[in-house]
Scaffold this motif. Structure first.
Motif, PDB file in Angstrom:
ATOM      1  N   GLY A  79       5.723  10.360 -16.383  1.00  0.00           N
ATOM      2  CA  GLY A  79       6.013  10.694 -14.987  1.00  0.00           C
ATOM      3  C   GLY A  79       7.043   9.793 -14.351  1.00  0.00           C
ATOM      4  N   LYS A  80       7.354   8.674 -14.997  1.00  0.00           N
ATOM      5  CA  LYS A  80       8.327   7.750 -14.412  1.00  0.00           C
ATOM      6  C   LYS A  80       9.664   8.422 -14.130  1.00  0.00           C
ATOM      7  N   THR A  81      10.004   9.410 -14.967  1.00  0.00           N
ATOM      8  CA  THR A  81      11.272  10.115 -14.774  1.00  0.00           C
ATOM      9  C   THR A  81      11.352  10.724 -13.369  1.00  0.00           C
ATOM     10  N   ALA A 108      14.825   6.071 -15.305  1.00  0.00           N
ATOM     11  CA  ALA A 108      14.020   5.030 -14.653  1.00  0.00           C
ATOM     12  C   ALA A 108      14.527   4.726 -13.243  1.00  0.00           C
ATOM     13  N   LEU A 109      13.668   4.056 -12.484  1.00  0.00           N
ATOM     14  CA  LEU A 109      14.027   3.593 -11.139  1.00  0.00           C
ATOM     15  C   LEU A 109      13.907   2.078 -11.154  1.00  0.00           C
ATOM     16  N   ALA A 110      15.003   1.387 -10.844  1.00  0.00           N
ATOM     17  CA  ALA A 110      15.002  -0.081 -10.943  1.00  0.00           C
ATOM     18  C   ALA A 110      15.240  -0.694  -9.571  1.00  0.00           C
ATOM     19  N   LEU A 111      14.142  -1.113  -8.955  1.00  0.00           N
ATOM     20  CA  LEU A 111      14.238  -1.748  -7.634  1.00  0.00           C
ATOM     21  C   LEU A 111      13.897  -3.228  -7.730  1.00  0.00           C
ATOM     22  N   ASN A 156      12.344 -11.501  -6.244  1.00  0.00           N
ATOM     23  CA  ASN A 156      12.233 -10.924  -4.897  1.00  0.00           C
ATOM     24  C   ASN A 156      11.109  -9.926  -4.679  1.00  0.00           C
ATOM     25  N   GLY A 157      10.467  -9.430  -5.726  1.00  0.00           N
ATOM     26  CA  GLY A 157       9.288  -8.565  -5.575  1.00  0.00           C
ATOM     27  C   GLY A 157       9.452  -7.480  -4.528  1.00  0.00           C
ATOM     28  N   SER A 158       8.502  -7.423  -3.589  1.00  0.00           N
ATOM     29  CA  SER A 158       8.504  -6.369  -2.570  1.00  0.00           C
ATOM     30  C   SER A 158       9.620  -6.534  -1.534  1.00  0.00           C
ATOM     31  N   GLY A 216      -3.366  -3.596 -18.363  1.00  0.00           N
ATOM     32  CA  GLY A 216      -3.693  -2.203 -18.671  1.00  0.00           C
ATOM     33  C   GLY A 216      -2.436  -1.477 -19.120  1.00  0.00           C
ATOM     34  N   ILE A 217      -2.509  -0.163 -19.279  1.00  0.00           N
ATOM     35  CA  ILE A 217      -1.405   0.673 -19.805  1.00  0.00           C
ATOM     36  C   ILE A 217      -0.560  -0.137 -20.812  1.00  0.00           C
ATOM     37  N   ARG A 218      -1.269  -0.717 -21.794  1.00  0.00           N
ATOM     38  CA  ARG A 218      -0.617  -1.695 -22.677  1.00  0.00           C
ATOM     39  C   ARG A 218       0.492  -1.110 -23.533  1.00  0.00           C
ATOM     40  N   SER A 254      -2.472   0.562  -7.502  1.00  0.00           N
ATOM     41  CA  SER A 254      -2.349   0.013  -6.147  1.00  0.00           C
ATOM     42  C   SER A 254      -1.269  -1.058  -6.067  1.00  0.00           C
ATOM     43  N   VAL A 255      -0.581  -1.298  -7.176  1.00  0.00           N
ATOM     44  CA  VAL A 255       0.428  -2.373  -7.176  1.00  0.00           C
ATOM     45  C   VAL A 255       1.845  -1.808  -7.107  1.00  0.00           C
ATOM     46  N   PHE A 256       2.180  -0.880  -8.023  1.00  0.00           N
ATOM     47  CA  PHE A 256       3.600  -0.480  -8.057  1.00  0.00           C
ATOM     48  C   PHE A 256       3.915   0.602  -7.026  1.00  0.00           C
ATOM     49  N   ASP A 257       5.209   0.844  -6.849  1.00  0.00           N
ATOM     50  CA  ASP A 257       5.647   1.880  -5.922  1.00  0.00           C
ATOM     51  C   ASP A 257       5.215   1.554  -4.483  1.00  0.00           C
ATOM     52  N   GLY A 258       5.209   0.291  -4.144  1.00  0.00           N
ATOM     53  CA  GLY A 258       4.700  -0.152  -2.840  1.00  0.00           C
ATOM     54  C   GLY A 258       3.239  -0.519  -2.998  1.00  0.00           C
ATOM     55  N   THR A 265      -0.631  -2.114  -2.122  1.00  0.00           N
ATOM     56  CA  THR A 265      -1.604  -1.857  -1.054  1.00  0.00           C
ATOM     57  C   THR A 265      -1.174  -2.521   0.253  1.00  0.00           C
ATOM     58  N   MET A 266      -0.739  -3.777   0.177  1.00  0.00           N
ATOM     59  CA  MET A 266      -0.369  -4.479   1.420  1.00  0.00           C
ATOM     60  C   MET A 266       0.864  -3.862   2.053  1.00  0.00           C
ATOM     61  N   VAL A 267       1.807  -3.464   1.243  1.00  0.00           N
ATOM     62  CA  VAL A 267       3.015  -2.835   1.798  1.00  0.00           C
ATOM     63  C   VAL A 267       2.638  -1.519   2.492  1.00  0.00           C
ATOM     64  N   LEU A 321      -0.319  -0.734   3.722  1.00  0.00           N
ATOM     65  CA  LEU A 321      -1.093  -1.026   4.934  1.00  0.00           C
ATOM     66  C   LEU A 321      -0.169  -1.476   6.061  1.00  0.00           C
ATOM     67  N   SER A 322       0.922  -2.138   5.721  1.00  0.00           N
ATOM     68  CA  SER A 322       1.819  -2.543   6.816  1.00  0.00           C
ATOM     69  C   SER A 322       2.494  -1.302   7.416  1.00  0.00           C
ATOM     70  N   THR A 323       2.734  -0.271   6.604  1.00  0.00           N
ATOM     71  CA  THR A 323       3.270   0.983   7.170  1.00  0.00           C
ATOM     72  C   THR A 323       2.223   1.637   8.068  1.00  0.00           C
ATOM     73  N   SER A 329       7.688  -8.334  10.596  1.00  0.00           N
ATOM     74  CA  SER A 329       7.810  -8.729   9.187  1.00  0.00           C
ATOM     75  C   SER A 329       6.424  -8.872   8.582  1.00  0.00           C
ATOM     76  N   ALA A 330       6.409  -9.178   7.273  1.00  0.00           N
ATOM     77  CA  ALA A 330       5.126  -9.340   6.570  1.00  0.00           C
ATOM     78  C   ALA A 330       4.284 -10.438   7.218  1.00  0.00           C
ATOM     79  N   PHE A 331       4.950 -11.369   7.915  1.00  0.00           N
ATOM     80  CA  PHE A 331       4.207 -12.506   8.481  1.00  0.00           C
ATOM     81  C   PHE A 331       3.419 -12.133   9.732  1.00  0.00           C
ATOM     82  N   ASP A 332       3.666 -10.936  10.268  1.00  0.00           N
ATOM     83  CA  ASP A 332       2.854 -10.445  11.400  1.00  0.00           C
ATOM     84  C   ASP A 332       1.612  -9.705  10.900  1.00  0.00           C
ATOM     85  N   MET A 333       1.504  -9.553   9.584  1.00  0.00           N
ATOM     86  CA  MET A 333       0.384  -8.799   9.015  1.00  0.00           C
ATOM     87  C   MET A 333      -0.829  -9.734   8.931  1.00  0.00           C
ATOM     88  N   THR A 334      -1.441  -9.991  10.081  1.00  0.00           N
ATOM     89  CA  THR A 334      -2.602 -10.889  10.139  1.00  0.00           C
ATOM     90  C   THR A 334      -3.810 -10.202   9.499  1.00  0.00           C
TER      91      THR A 334
END
Ligand SMILES: Cc1cc2nc3c(=O)[nH]c(=O)nc-3n(C[C@H](O)[C@H](O)[C@H](O)COP(=O)(O)OP(=O)(O)OC[C@H]3O[C@@H](n4cnc5c(N)ncnc54)[C@H](O)[C@@H]3O)c2cc1C
Length: 567
Positions: free
Chosen positions: A95-97, A127-130, A135-137, A209-211, A370-374, A376-378, A380-382, A472-477
């Motif tokens: 599905g990555k395509t 592929a999608l390379a972000l 720099n992560g998120s 996982g998905i080794r 819950s990690v890739f493609d944005g 959980t925290m990203v 939740l900030s939306t 910014s992420a720093f307002d995400m108390t």
């Protein structure tokens, strides 16, 4: 107006399911035995991926206007769910395509669209390379660069890229203005064939996982890229954010498929394991855990399908709803899998034995969703940015036919995906509408008091909630995070209720009763008081779960009880 019926979503699920066979039997490419063996040896499931190509799955990644079969995201969601039922490594690897090509298909450059569609139809991986190691998120810190008047050369490293080694081309986010800023980045197309000798492939990363998946990276050294950026020069962040609305929605369906398999493995165990002269299914906590997990999987399916339909019927609201789905469904399925692990006892921990050891693989695999493609925290900030709009009354916007699974849908119009949400259909409006519809519906006796409580919870959150100013992420108390999570959970539950009230009686092929919704709402609202009506709903959910486990056919909201598979 194009076709968009529940039959289409259901057809997708059954079409693929019939071809892939029963994963609990044998050791072919679509069996748990093979999935676990490849995971042990960290090998890519190449045979399964080729078989999906042969069956024509890539055609569903390409819009009809470009020669493919992609008519509706509800259908595509069901197809991905059907693959994920077998193995998340295959679903994510194949599905990555979709992720790599969506930005191209939703942006405007026709010649690139046609060329890339041809590649996908020929079975090539894109592929999608972000992400970058440093720099992560924080996409605004992207260091990979292609600067100059009309950038045609790209340099920098992308890391943790799904299919970086296997793909033939990539959509790559790069800095195109040295100073950066919202218009300082572009999404560039790199054709590996043309860039030969100007990039290095990073080694496959070993994952929890998905080794077997190809999670690696790529380092560009002044590599050639297409002269016209996808989404225009400086439009990289915008096209990526619009792409996420589609892909985050679809990831939710993959989670549903994995959750369904965990459920099947646990229910087959509970039915056949005898202890103290009776089966595990007779032990009250195991019985209740299976009913609750079953209802949660059906509710997640409802939410995921309605979310996919929002992309067609109310794309202006997709920024909020895709974040709700991408937060809620992966974390709920992870919780469900943990609960099922308790039912399985020691066997959930074994890398062989029951169901070929697939359960422990699912435990590890679902954690990535819950990690890739944005993360959980990203997401939740939306949601946090939308709190005031989501909780406002009255809510004027409409979700159209999103929750009415049997209704036709408009064709997808990517131009309507908006980065600014002008108005939202909030959870309170959805619940009020469901309550108004509910009088005549099956299981209303059990569902209505729970809907009243859901509405009270939404109103309580509105009363408690101040406006969260997020720059910014720093307002995400912690407070903002908790409020966003509450809001997302309530919104997801309200969407599930909307599917029940708008689909169950009117749509052929949708489960006619609301038993699943009652058990799901009781779970979400922490309902502990015994209620006869609720007990009957639990029994009904478990009965259909046992029936699906026996026949090997999908455990799905979109069933009419007639689905049976012979092998
Ligand atoms: C198996 C796998 C496959 C992947 N595939 C791809 C791929 O194909 N293409 C691709 O480009 N990337 C891919 N990634 C990368 C993935 O998208 C990133 O790992 C993810 O975006 C998070 O980045 P990070 O792990 O560096 O965490 P960071 O962004 O460094 O996060 C660190 C911490 O900061 C917090 N944080 C970050 N942002 C916020 C925010 N806005 N608000 C509040 N808290 C925040 C996080 O919650 C976390 O606690 C993949 C990763 C994995 C593991």
């Amino acid at each position: 107006v194009s076709l968009g019926t529940v039959t289409r979503a259901r057809r997708g699920l059954l079409w693929l399911d019939e071809r892939l066979g029963n994963p609990m039997r044998g050791d072919g490419p679509f069996t748990f035995r093979r999935a676990v063996a490849l995971d042990e040896s960290e090998e890519f499931p190449a045979e399964a991926a080729s078989e999906l190509d042969r069956l024509g799955l890539p055609r569903y990644y390409v819009p009809v206007s470009l020669g493919g079969e992609l008519r509706g995201f509800d259908e595509l969601a069901s197809l991905l769910r059907a693959v994920a039922r077998y193995d998340l490594t295959v679903a994510i690897g194949h599905g990555k395509t979709l992720l790599g090509t969506q930005p191209i298909f939703i942006a405007d450059d026709d010649s690139l669209k046609v060329r890339v569609a041809g590649r996908v139809l020929a079975g090539e991986a894109i592929a999608l390379a972000l992400t970058e190691r440093e720099n992560g998120s924080d996409l605004l810190a992207t260091a990979t660069a292609a600067v100059g008047q009309a950038p045609t050369r790209i340099s920098g490293e992308k890391w943790l890229i799904n299919n970086a080694r296997r793909c033939t081309g990539l959509s790559v986010l790069a800095r195109t203005r040295p100073t950066g800023g919202p218009r300082g980045f572009s999404l560039l197309w790199v054709n590996k064939g043309e860039a030969e000798g100007a990039f290095d492939l990073l080694p496959k990363s070993r994952t929890h996982g998905i080794r077997g998946a190809d999670i690696s990276g790529i380092r560009f050294r002044d590599a050639p890229c297409s002269a016209s950026p996808i989404g225009g020069e400086g439009g990289g962040l915008e096209v990526v954010l619009r792409t996420f609305m589609v892909t985050r929605t679809l990831v939710a369906s993959a989670a549903v498929g994995a959750g369904e398999s965990a459920l099947r493995i646990a229910v087959i165990f509970a039915r056949s394991r005898t202890l103290y002269g009776r089966t595990v299914l007779d032990i009250p906590h195991a019985h209740d855990a299976l009913c609750s997990a079953g209802a949660a999987v059906l509710a997640c399916e409802a939410i995921a399908l309605a979310g996919a339909r929002i992309l067609h019927a109310a794309p202006e609201q997709a920024l909020f709803w895709s974040a709700v789905l991408k937060f809620y469904i992966p974390v709920t399925i992870e919780a469900v899998v943990r609960e099922l692990a308790v039912v399985l006892g020691a066997r959930h921990y074994l890398r062989d034995d029951h169901a070929a050891g697939m359960f422990q693989k699912i435990v590890r695999d679902v954690a990535i969703l819950s990690v890739f493609d944005g993360s959980t925290m990203v997401n939740l900030s939306t949601v946090a940015r939308h709190l005031a709009a989501a909780l406002a009354t009255p809510s004027v916007a409409s979700l159209g036919a999103s929750a009415a699974l049997g209704e036709p849908l408009p064709a997808f119009d990517p131009g309507r995906l908006s980065l600014v949400t002008r108005s939202l259909t909030g959870p309170a409006a959805l619940v009020r509408k469901s309550l108004a519809h509910s009088r005549e519906l099956p299981s209303a006796e059990a569902v209505r008091p729970l809907l009243e409580r859901l509405l009270a919870r939404i109103e309580h959150l509105r009363a408690a909630e101040g406006v969260v100013a997020l720059r910014s992420a720093f307002d995400m108390t912690s407070g903002a995070t908790a409020a966003a999570a509450d809001c997302a959970r309530l919104a997801a539950a309200a969407l599930a209720a909307a599917v029940w009230s708008e689909s169950c009686e009117t749509s052929r092929g949708v489960r006619p009763s609301g038993d699943w919704l009652a058990v799901f709402l009781a779970r979400e609202l922490g309902e502990t008081e015994p209620a006869l009506a609720l007990d009957a709903c639990r029994v009904s959910v478990l009965t259909s779960l046992l029936r699906a486990a026996e026949s090997g056919s999908p455990f799905s909201l979109c069933e009419d009880g007639t689905t049976r598979r012979a092998s």
